[in-house]
Design a protein around this motif. Sequence first.
Motif, PDB file in Angstrom:
ATOM      1  N   ARG A 201       0.835  -1.200   0.000  1.00 19.23           N
ATOM      2  CA  ARG A 201       0.000   0.000   0.000  1.00 19.23           C
ATOM      3  C   ARG A 201       0.872   1.253   0.000  1.00 19.23           C
ATOM      4  O   ARG A 201       0.536   2.261  -0.625  1.00 19.23           O
ATOM      5  CB  ARG A 201      -0.947   0.026   1.201  1.00 19.23           C
ATOM      6  CG  ARG A 201      -1.984   1.161   1.102  1.00 19.23           C
ATOM      7  CD  ARG A 201      -2.914   1.209   2.293  1.00 19.23           C
ATOM      8  NE  ARG A 201      -3.540  -0.082   2.526  1.00 19.23           N
ATOM      9  CZ  ARG A 201      -4.295  -0.343   3.595  1.00 19.23           C
ATOM     10  NH1 ARG A 201      -4.491   0.587   4.505  1.00 19.23           N
ATOM     11  NH2 ARG A 201      -4.836  -1.520   3.752  1.00 19.23           N
ATOM     12  N   LEU A 202       2.006   1.190   0.703  1.00 21.85           N
ATOM     13  CA  LEU A 202       2.941   2.314   0.651  1.00 21.85           C
ATOM     14  C   LEU A 202       3.441   2.538  -0.772  1.00 21.85           C
ATOM     15  O   LEU A 202       3.604   3.681  -1.217  1.00 21.85           O
ATOM     16  CB  LEU A 202       4.141   2.062   1.573  1.00 21.85           C
ATOM     17  CG  LEU A 202       3.932   2.297   3.072  1.00 21.85           C
ATOM     18  CD1 LEU A 202       5.199   1.918   3.829  1.00 21.85           C
ATOM     19  CD2 LEU A 202       3.565   3.736   3.364  1.00 21.85           C
ATOM     20  N   ASN A 262      -5.390  -1.263  -2.459  1.00 24.56           N
ATOM     21  CA  ASN A 262      -4.166  -0.967  -3.202  1.00 24.56           C
ATOM     22  C   ASN A 262      -4.374  -0.911  -4.717  1.00 24.56           C
ATOM     23  O   ASN A 262      -3.814  -0.044  -5.394  1.00 24.56           O
ATOM     24  CB  ASN A 262      -3.087  -2.015  -2.879  1.00 24.56           C
ATOM     25  CG  ASN A 262      -2.712  -2.007  -1.406  1.00 24.56           C
ATOM     26  OD1 ASN A 262      -3.136  -1.145  -0.656  1.00 24.56           O
ATOM     27  ND2 ASN A 262      -1.905  -2.970  -0.991  1.00 24.56           N
ATOM     28  N   ASP A 263      -5.159  -1.852  -5.279  1.00 21.72           N
ATOM     29  CA  ASP A 263      -5.387  -1.878  -6.721  1.00 21.72           C
ATOM     30  C   ASP A 263      -6.051  -0.585  -7.190  1.00 21.72           C
ATOM     31  O   ASP A 263      -5.677  -0.013  -8.219  1.00 21.72           O
ATOM     32  CB  ASP A 263      -6.253  -3.075  -7.108  1.00 21.72           C
ATOM     33  CG  ASP A 263      -5.455  -4.369  -7.175  1.00 21.72           C
ATOM     34  OD1 ASP A 263      -6.056  -5.415  -7.484  1.00 21.72           O
ATOM     35  OD2 ASP A 263      -4.236  -4.341  -6.906  1.00 21.72           O
ATOM     36  N   ALA A 266      -3.592   2.292  -7.186  1.00 19.13           N
ATOM     37  CA  ALA A 266      -2.642   2.186  -8.291  1.00 19.13           C
ATOM     38  C   ALA A 266      -3.298   2.531  -9.627  1.00 19.13           C
ATOM     39  O   ALA A 266      -2.722   3.256 -10.454  1.00 19.13           O
ATOM     40  CB  ALA A 266      -2.046   0.782  -8.340  1.00 19.13           C
ATOM     41  N   ARG A 267      -4.514   2.026  -9.860  1.00 19.55           N
ATOM     42  CA  ARG A 267      -5.198   2.306 -11.128  1.00 19.55           C
ATOM     43  C   ARG A 267      -5.484   3.798 -11.286  1.00 19.55           C
ATOM     44  O   ARG A 267      -5.303   4.369 -12.362  1.00 19.55           O
ATOM     45  CB  ARG A 267      -6.511   1.524 -11.209  1.00 19.55           C
ATOM     46  CG  ARG A 267      -6.326   0.027 -11.449  1.00 19.55           C
ATOM     47  CD  ARG A 267      -7.630  -0.642 -11.836  1.00 19.55           C
ATOM     48  NE  ARG A 267      -7.462  -2.074 -11.945  1.00 19.55           N
ATOM     49  CZ  ARG A 267      -7.720  -2.934 -10.974  1.00 19.55           C
ATOM     50  NH1 ARG A 267      -8.166  -2.483  -9.801  1.00 19.55           N
ATOM     51  NH2 ARG A 267      -7.535  -4.229 -11.136  1.00 19.55           N
ATOM     52  N   GLY A 268      -5.943   4.420 -10.207  1.00 14.30           N
ATOM     53  CA  GLY A 268      -6.217   5.850 -10.263  1.00 14.30           C
ATOM     54  C   GLY A 268      -4.965   6.656 -10.550  1.00 14.30           C
ATOM     55  O   GLY A 268      -5.008   7.664 -11.269  1.00 14.30           O
ATOM     56  N   TYR A 295      -0.008  -8.135  -7.994  1.00 16.41           N
ATOM     57  CA  TYR A 295       1.048  -7.783  -7.049  1.00 16.41           C
ATOM     58  C   TYR A 295       0.501  -7.106  -5.798  1.00 16.41           C
ATOM     59  O   TYR A 295       0.893  -7.430  -4.678  1.00 16.41           O
ATOM     60  CB  TYR A 295       2.041  -6.846  -7.750  1.00 16.41           C
ATOM     61  CG  TYR A 295       3.136  -6.282  -6.876  1.00 16.41           C
ATOM     62  CD1 TYR A 295       3.008  -5.036  -6.265  1.00 16.41           C
ATOM     63  CD2 TYR A 295       4.321  -6.993  -6.677  1.00 16.41           C
ATOM     64  CE1 TYR A 295       4.013  -4.516  -5.483  1.00 16.41           C
ATOM     65  CE2 TYR A 295       5.349  -6.474  -5.902  1.00 16.41           C
ATOM     66  CZ  TYR A 295       5.179  -5.230  -5.310  1.00 16.41           C
ATOM     67  OH  TYR A 295       6.190  -4.726  -4.542  1.00 16.41           O
ATOM     68  N   TYR A 296      -0.392  -6.162  -5.969  1.00 17.36           N
ATOM     69  CA  TYR A 296      -0.853  -5.372  -4.832  1.00 17.36           C
ATOM     70  C   TYR A 296      -1.801  -6.147  -3.927  1.00 17.36           C
ATOM     71  O   TYR A 296      -2.009  -5.768  -2.795  1.00 17.36           O
ATOM     72  CB  TYR A 296      -1.534  -4.091  -5.307  1.00 17.36           C
ATOM     73  CG  TYR A 296      -0.596  -3.139  -6.004  1.00 17.36           C
ATOM     74  CD1 TYR A 296      -0.609  -3.004  -7.390  1.00 17.36           C
ATOM     75  CD2 TYR A 296       0.321  -2.400  -5.278  1.00 17.36           C
ATOM     76  CE1 TYR A 296       0.264  -2.147  -8.038  1.00 17.36           C
ATOM     77  CE2 TYR A 296       1.212  -1.530  -5.917  1.00 17.36           C
ATOM     78  CZ  TYR A 296       1.181  -1.399  -7.279  1.00 17.36           C
ATOM     79  OH  TYR A 296       2.043  -0.549  -7.912  1.00 17.36           O
TER      80      TYR A 296
END
Length: 296
Positions: A201-202, A262-263, A266-268, A295-296
């Motif tokens: 998440r970091l 997390n996904d 990352a997508r945003g 991965y996330y």
Amino acid sequence: MACTSGSVQSVADKTVAAREQIVKLQQMIESQSENLKTKFFSEIDSHLSASHIGDALELAYNSDVKTEYTSEFSLDKIAAVVTKALKAVAVAQDPASKAPALSPEAIAAYTDVVNTVAEAAKSSSSSSASLSFSMTRLSPGLFAFLSASSINIKDEDTFGTEAITTTAIYYRFMQSIDDISNEAKFGEALIDASNLINMKRLQAALTDQLANGTIDLDTWSTKDDKYSEAVKRIETRLDADGTIPRLQPVLVGVQFNIKNPNDDIARGSIDRLGKMGPQYQKVVDLTKSRLLKGYY
């Protein structure tokens, strides 16, 4: 205890202005210590109540401060102090017992927990703000709580283009007889599995910061590499243990009541980075690859 990273200390050794800035930062965070301690203890009470623990007693409490460049990931000195205190607490609990929570593997796992909490406090992304507090059940009846807070200052004439961050980390160890009675089974792999999600998440939050323009590509690259090293270290321990499959974040999330956004983060981030220019394509491609691999 207040300490500085080697790179910051080398600048401080050369100029009075740098030393004064470091002292100023440490005094600023020290002035907040009572309020931060009160907030920390209040969060502990809330988490214990949610865990149905009403008899927790304090075994030890302390705090430490570290000053470093914002892009650095060098909190091992603080982590070493915290884990040393943890060992002392466990020995005092039962001098004749070799507590499973204090195996070399468990200490290594908890070192990464300390680093994750401290790094979350340094992050300007709201996505990682919830990670700056941690409650960890180390063994039946033994709980460790961490909280961190950071402030930073930017002075190009003194330290160059990068900001300097001072992070205060507060730690408290508590014992519960109720918890020992309720559950005697302990699994150090669950600590790592939970922290693996948090470390990733970091990384997602770091890309979010890049997309928001709060860090530059060089800082992103440096910190992402260091986070990846930490992720690899945790995954290696989980693979060796074999108790908790590291690709089952839902299982871990249920166990620890952790949501895993997390996904989405990352997508945003890559949606925005894709519109910011070709210099960000490397980050976009890497993040897309991670998403495809789960991965996330």
